[in-house]
Design a protein around this motif. Structure first.
Motif, short mmCIF file in Angstrom:
data_model
loop_
_atom_site.label_atom_id
_atom_site.label_comp_id
_atom_site.label_asym_id
_atom_site.label_seq_id
_atom_site.Cartn_x
_atom_site.Cartn_y
_atom_site.Cartn_z
N VAL A 35 0.84 -1.21 0.00
CA VAL A 35 0.00 0.00 0.00
C VAL A 35 0.87 1.25 0.00
N LYS A 36 1.92 1.25 0.80
CA LYS A 36 2.80 2.42 0.85
C LYS A 36 3.55 2.63 -0.47
N GLY A 37 3.91 1.53 -1.15
CA GLY A 37 4.53 1.65 -2.47
C GLY A 37 3.57 2.23 -3.50
N ALA A 38 2.32 1.77 -3.46
CA ALA A 38 1.30 2.31 -4.38
C ALA A 38 1.04 3.78 -4.09
N LEU A 39 1.05 4.15 -2.82
CA LEU A 39 0.88 5.55 -2.44
C LEU A 39 2.02 6.40 -3.00
N GLY A 40 3.24 5.88 -2.91
CA GLY A 40 4.39 6.59 -3.47
C GLY A 40 4.30 6.73 -4.99
N ALA A 41 3.80 5.70 -5.66
CA ALA A 41 3.63 5.77 -7.11
C ALA A 41 2.60 6.83 -7.49
N MET A 42 1.52 6.91 -6.72
CA MET A 42 0.50 7.92 -7.01
C MET A 42 1.04 9.32 -6.76
N ARG A 43 1.80 9.49 -5.71
CA ARG A 43 2.39 10.80 -5.43
C ARG A 43 3.38 11.20 -6.52
N SER A 44 4.17 10.24 -7.00
CA SER A 44 5.12 10.54 -8.08
C SER A 44 4.39 10.91 -9.37
N ALA A 45 3.33 10.17 -9.68
CA ALA A 45 2.56 10.47 -10.89
C ALA A 45 1.93 11.86 -10.79
N LEU A 46 1.44 12.21 -9.62
CA LEU A 46 0.84 13.52 -9.42
C LEU A 46 1.88 14.63 -9.56
N SER A 47 3.08 14.37 -9.07
CA SER A 47 4.16 15.35 -9.19
C SER A 47 4.55 15.56 -10.66
#
Length: 133
Positions: A35-47
């Motif tokens: 879950v934390k990895g997926a959260l990081g991927a979403m944050r990177s995509a948003l950035s």
């Protein structure tokens, strides 16, 4: 002899009684890391979206289409599956922040700041609430 065999069985049972609880914790930590990895991927995509669109964030209710359509930033919104004790069902829904966390275990998006968190108020294995990760 029989005594030696009983000693081996006793030693194996002691080792198993120590290892099985550790294995259970490893499964929970692996799910949390997912879950934390997926959260990081979403944050990177948003950035990346933010920099591609010259400082504009996706609007409220448009995060799914902005990040996952066409596969430019994400191929799809990743699933959020919080393990026990929260144990929410797996979902890839992104909820817009409406003033409070609703504890349903989906992704929470703050369109005013561009922050993404997990919509869960239960603690993870380290004792931190999911919505502060």
């Amino acid at each position: 002899t029989l005594i030696e065999l009983m000693m081996v069985v006793a030693i194996i049972s002691i080792l198993a009684s120590v290892a099985i609880p550790k294995f259970g914790n490893m499964v929970i930590k692996a799910r949390e890391s997912s879950v934390k990895g997926a959260l990081g991927a979403m944050r990177s995509a948003l950035s990346i979206y933010f920099s591609d669109n010259e400082g504009y964030l996706p609007s409220t209710g448009n995060l799914d289409a902005a990040l996952a359509s066409g596969g430019r930033y994400l191929s799809a919104i990743p699933q959020c599956r919080i393990p026990a004790p929260g144990d929410h069902p797996a979902t890839n829904v992104v909820t817009d922040f409406a003033g409070a966390y609703t504890d349903v275990g989906d992704w929470m998006y703050f369109s005013s700041t561009g922050a993404i968190t997990v919509n869960c108020t239960h603690p993870d294995s380290l004792g931190r609430d999911w919505n502060t990760n």
